[in-house]
Design a protein around this motif. Structure first.
Motif, PDB file in Angstrom:
ATOM      1  N   GLN A 157      -0.819   8.187   8.525  1.00 42.51           N
ATOM      2  CA  GLN A 157       0.479   8.703   8.075  1.00 42.51           C
ATOM      3  C   GLN A 157       0.959   7.939   6.839  1.00 42.51           C
ATOM      4  OE1 GLN A 157       3.127   8.436  11.430  1.00 42.51           O
ATOM      5  NE2 GLN A 157       1.913   9.859  12.649  1.00 42.51           N
ATOM      6  N   LEU A 158       0.806   6.624   6.858  1.00 44.87           N
ATOM      7  CA  LEU A 158       1.212   5.817   5.701  1.00 44.87           C
ATOM      8  C   LEU A 158       0.354   6.149   4.479  1.00 44.87           C
ATOM      9  CD1 LEU A 158       1.731   2.367   7.444  1.00 44.87           C
ATOM     10  CD2 LEU A 158       3.516   3.893   6.527  1.00 44.87           C
ATOM     11  N   ARG A 159      -0.936   6.350   4.716  1.00 43.85           N
ATOM     12  CA  ARG A 159      -1.843   6.679   3.610  1.00 43.85           C
ATOM     13  C   ARG A 159      -1.466   8.015   2.983  1.00 43.85           C
ATOM     14  NH1 ARG A 159      -6.053   9.348   1.945  1.00 43.85           N
ATOM     15  NH2 ARG A 159      -6.094  10.716   3.749  1.00 43.85           N
ATOM     16  N   LEU A 160      -1.190   9.003   3.810  1.00 45.97           N
ATOM     17  CA  LEU A 160      -0.810  10.319   3.287  1.00 45.97           C
ATOM     18  C   LEU A 160       0.519  10.253   2.539  1.00 45.97           C
ATOM     19  CD1 LEU A 160      -1.926  12.593   6.256  1.00 45.97           C
ATOM     20  CD2 LEU A 160      -3.012  12.363   4.002  1.00 45.97           C
ATOM     21  N   ARG A 161       1.457   9.471   3.043  1.00 42.69           N
ATOM     22  CA  ARG A 161       2.728   9.269   2.345  1.00 42.69           C
ATOM     23  C   ARG A 161       2.476   8.614   0.989  1.00 42.69           C
ATOM     24  NH1 ARG A 161       5.293   4.413   2.647  1.00 42.69           N
ATOM     25  NH2 ARG A 161       7.186   4.351   1.454  1.00 42.69           N
ATOM     26  N   GLN A 162       1.545   7.686   0.965  1.00 39.90           N
ATOM     27  CA  GLN A 162       1.254   6.952  -0.265  1.00 39.90           C
ATOM     28  C   GLN A 162       0.626   7.857  -1.326  1.00 39.90           C
ATOM     29  OE1 GLN A 162       2.370   3.791  -0.367  1.00 39.90           O
ATOM     30  NE2 GLN A 162       1.914   3.793  -2.537  1.00 39.90           N
ATOM     31  N   VAL A 163      -0.100   8.871  -0.900  1.00 40.54           N
ATOM     32  CA  VAL A 163      -0.718   9.811  -1.852  1.00 40.54           C
ATOM     33  C   VAL A 163       0.346  10.394  -2.768  1.00 40.54           C
ATOM     34  CG1 VAL A 163      -1.891  12.042  -2.061  1.00 40.54           C
ATOM     35  CG2 VAL A 163      -2.700  10.373  -0.401  1.00 40.54           C
ATOM     36  N   SER A 164       1.507  10.776  -2.183  1.00 39.31           N
ATOM     37  CA  SER A 164       2.563  11.412  -2.978  1.00 39.31           C
ATOM     38  C   SER A 164       3.076  10.512  -4.085  1.00 39.31           C
ATOM     39  CB  SER A 164       3.753  11.800  -2.127  1.00 39.31           C
ATOM     40  OG  SER A 164       3.427  12.024  -0.824  1.00 39.31           O
ATOM     41  N   THR A 165       3.172   9.227  -3.820  1.00 40.52           N
ATOM     42  CA  THR A 165       3.718   8.325  -4.840  1.00 40.52           C
ATOM     43  C   THR A 165       2.642   7.758  -5.756  1.00 40.52           C
ATOM     44  OG1 THR A 165       3.626   6.461  -3.318  1.00 40.52           O
ATOM     45  CG2 THR A 165       5.689   7.675  -3.425  1.00 40.52           C
TER      46      THR A 165
END
Length: 181
Positions: A157-165
């Protein structure tokens, strides 16, 4: 036909567990480094990674207890190698000479996720060996494996969130103010 399980090769098990201990050492250091490095830049990420770092440290301690129960000696040189590998990983080329690259948190989350995958494989291996060795506690290993799965879910979940930024154009990327206290 003999239904007794085959005896475990203690030498190979010792090598295997020490390799996992080195990986756990690297994982603890990497998770703590990520949380510290992001504490000002992305406090939400740092706050989410800190509990995982503590759990990885607890899992490492559990591995040490298991090794003691199995009478597997700790090979200190492997722990040192794990720490050196983590520090060398910080020196990688990231497109920036002085500051952290926007790619760094993304790559570090992926490395942590890979490490937790490896840890889960290790717990599954020990769980399988618990059928042949009563010194291994199946319930403990099931709990460790369940925790590894929760860690994997959180890291993903953190990795996918990080993709956006991470992949925003630099002009679109949020600017995090540095505090000069």
């Amino acid at each position: 036909m003999d239904d007794r399980p085959n005896p475990i090769d203690r030498n190979l098990l010792g090598i295997y567990l020490n390799d996992h201990l080195a990986g756990a050492t690297l994982g603890v250091d990497r998770a703590r480094t990520l949380a510290d490095a992001e504490s000002e830049r992305d406090p939400a990420l740092a706050d989410a990674v800190r509990p995982i770092a503590e759990e990885i440290a607890e899992d490492r301690a559990e591995l040490l207890k298991i090794m003691r129960r199995l009478e597997v000696p700790v090979r200190r040189y492997k722990i040192v190698a794990g720490r050196l590998a983590e520090r060398a990983g910080r020196l990688k080329a990231n497109g920036r000479l002085v500051s952290r690259s926007p790619l760094s948190p993304m790559l570090e989350l992926e490395l942590l996720r890979l490490g937790v995958e490896g840890k889960a494989a290790g717990w599954r291996t020990l769980r399988r060996l618990a059928d042949a060795d009563t010194r291994l506690d199946p319930g403990q290993l099931d709990n460790l494996l369940e925790r590894a799965h929760r860690q994997l879910d959180t890291l993903e979940q953190l990795r996918l969130r990080q993709v956006s930024t991470t992949f925003q154009e630099s002009g679109d990327r949020p600017v995090h103010q540095e505090s000069h206290a």
